[in-house]
Write a protein that holds these residues in place. Structure first.
Motif: not given
Length: 507
Positions: A339-352
């Motif tokens: 995959l050439g194009l990567k669009v990464q929105h927010a991730l949530r860190a609720f757990t380990a």
């Protein structure tokens, strides 16, 4: 030169293109949008596939919408898999909003509401252009992988296809295929054994059960005629804009096997149909697969291998595949690497586990002197994303936390009246929505079985008649031999003796 000016120059240099491009938005530094620092994706590299990822509610679907409508504006057709049912609004212009104006002022782009040419397609009983394919078009290898068959069972499927080819039996829908399977171990058992070897009833039973499982997910609606021509996905409207083809999948979210079956058949058909493009300046067609984890969730190893092969090979046909999912780890590593194009929105860190996923995700992006990627991943707002693409020489562009532009079309679904209007005005609906059930393997074999049964009945009746005649003759001969008096009275010796006595009496 200030840090902001250095950053502006860094983005401008990294995202300069000679050819045509689409603008995603403007880069951000320390949470502030740098006006005019445009993040651009060259059309030339859009066939290198891509990923749109992020937690629920961070704007993935709107990013998909932005890319799709900008591609349409450039005359590039698009195919969208709409599992949530919220993409049909592309057919209507955005009503606008002060927050949209504020966003575009920060980016430095004018906002222009637009509607786009849309086709609504359907795999199920929902309204829209019916997508169908015949069993013959799948072929034995792809069908076996969809059904997750063993090597022995795969061989039987190949024999079935060979028999149908040799005997000119069209395999159109699943009832055709089931009928040939039943014939192979029933009425046609001797015929198959003579020409192709003995076929195990236990293996055909397993194959039949797997076909029934596929039917229960709605595949009986997908297999059949009229077969969809993939060339109809590349239509351009009278204004030179590419059609946005939206496949409505809201009622098959719980049927991943049907979804995978459709996707693989479509990609395989496109790969075998479309010509090689080589190093083209623009793609021929772009796919967006929303909720992409559904493809990989229940896929067998054989099916995953097939998907990976298609992803690697299909870009030479000018086709780009874009997977939309919550976490990059939902996509197999072999696919992710393509995959050439990567669009990464927010991730949530609720757990380990979430924190571990964020760490792994950050390692998939280029190192940047302007960002702590792990920290940025958890602090992005709605409509913001980390972006890296490929430049025209195939090199990764600088990582850019980006304020994304707003969709030009409506960010909501169509009303029932609006949806009916789109469907009723479709040329493809008139082309594909008539059900065709022409004579195929099912009907031909039924006639063959009926003829065989009639002939068998005639032979049985003839044999019974022959036995009756033989029995009658045998009984008569047996009775004569068993009656000694009749035998004596009718013998030549007895008759001569009687005649001799009579002669003496007369004298």
């Amino acid at each position: 030169m200030s840090a902001k000016e250095e950053f502006y120059a860094h983005i401008e240099k990294g995202y300069t293109t000679k050819g045509d491009f689409i603008t995603m938005g403007a880069a951000m530094l320390e949470g502030e949008t740098v006006t005019g620092a445009y993040v651009k994706v060259p059309l030339k590299t859009l066939n290198r596939h891509g990923l749109i990822a992020g937690a629920t509610g961070t704007g993935k679907t709107k990013t998909l919408q932005i890319i799709a409508e900008n591609l349409s504006d450039k005359g590039i057709p698009v195919l969208l898999m709409d599992l949530k049912g919220d993409l049909s609004g592309i057919a209507q212009p955005s009503p606008g909003h002060p927050k949209i104006d504020e966003r575009h002022e920060k980016i430095g782009l004018p906002f222009e509401p637009k509607s786009f040419p849309v086709e609504i397609l359907s795999l199920s009983e929902q309204d829209g252009v019916k997508l169908r394919a015949t069993v013959s078009e799948f072929g034995p290898i792809l069908l076996s992988r969809i059904l997750d068959l063993s090597e022995t069972q795969e061989g039987i499927v190949s024999v079935i296809f060979k028999y149908c080819d040799d005997n000119k039996l069209p395999l159109l829908d699943l009832k055709d295929f089931k009928k040939v399977l039943q014939y192979a171990t029933g009425t046609g058992k001797k015929e198959f054994a003579k020409e192709y070897g003995r076929i195990s009833t236990s293996s055909t039973g397993t194959i039949l059960r797997k076909i029934i499982e596929l039917e229960q997910q709605g595949a009986d609606l997908f297999f059949g005629e009229k077969s969809f021509d993939v060339e109809d996905l590349t239509r351009i409207d009278e204004n030179g804009r590419g059609y946005i083809n939206i496949v409505r999948l809201t009622d098959i979210q719980d049927r991943p096997k049907l979804f995978s079956t459709f996707m693989l058949s479509l990609l395989a058909e496109i790969y075998s149909t479309f010509p090689e493009q080589g190093d083209s300046d623009r793609p021929e067609l772009i796919f967006f697969i929303d909720e992409a984890h559904l493809i990989f969730k229940e896929a067998s190893d054989a099916l995953l291998d097939q998907i990976e092969s298609i992803v690697k090979l299909i870009r030479s046909k000018g086709i780009g595949l874009y997977f939309v999912t919550q976490n990059p780890t939902d996509v197999p590593n072999a696919v992710l690497a393509q995959l050439g194009l990567k669009v990464q929105h927010a991730l949530r860190a609720f757990t380990a586990r979430d924190r571990k996923a964020i760490k792994l995700t950050a390692e998939n992006y280029p190192i940047s002197e302007y960002y702590d990627t792990k920290e940025v991943l958890t602090s992005l707002g709605i409509g913001e994303a980390l972006i890296t693409a490929l430049d025209e020489k195939g090199r990764p562009t600088p990582l850019a936390a980006t304020m994304l532009r707003a969709p030009m079309s409506r960010m909501d679904i169509l009303s029932d009246t609006e949806l009916d209007s789109v469907i009723n005005n479709s040329k493809l609906v008139r082309k594909y929505n008539d059900i065709i059930d022409r004579e195929s393997a099912y009907e031909i074999l039924n006639e063959k079985i009926e003829r065989a049964e009639e002939e068998a009945e005639k032979e049985a009746e003839k044999e019974v008649q022959t036995r009756r005649t033989y029995t009658k003759r045998t009984t008569t001969r047996t009775s004569t031999r068993q009656n000694p008096i009749i035998k004596v009275l009718t013998s030549a010796t007895f008759i001569r003796g009687v005649l001799g006595v009579l002669k003496k009496v007369i004298r």
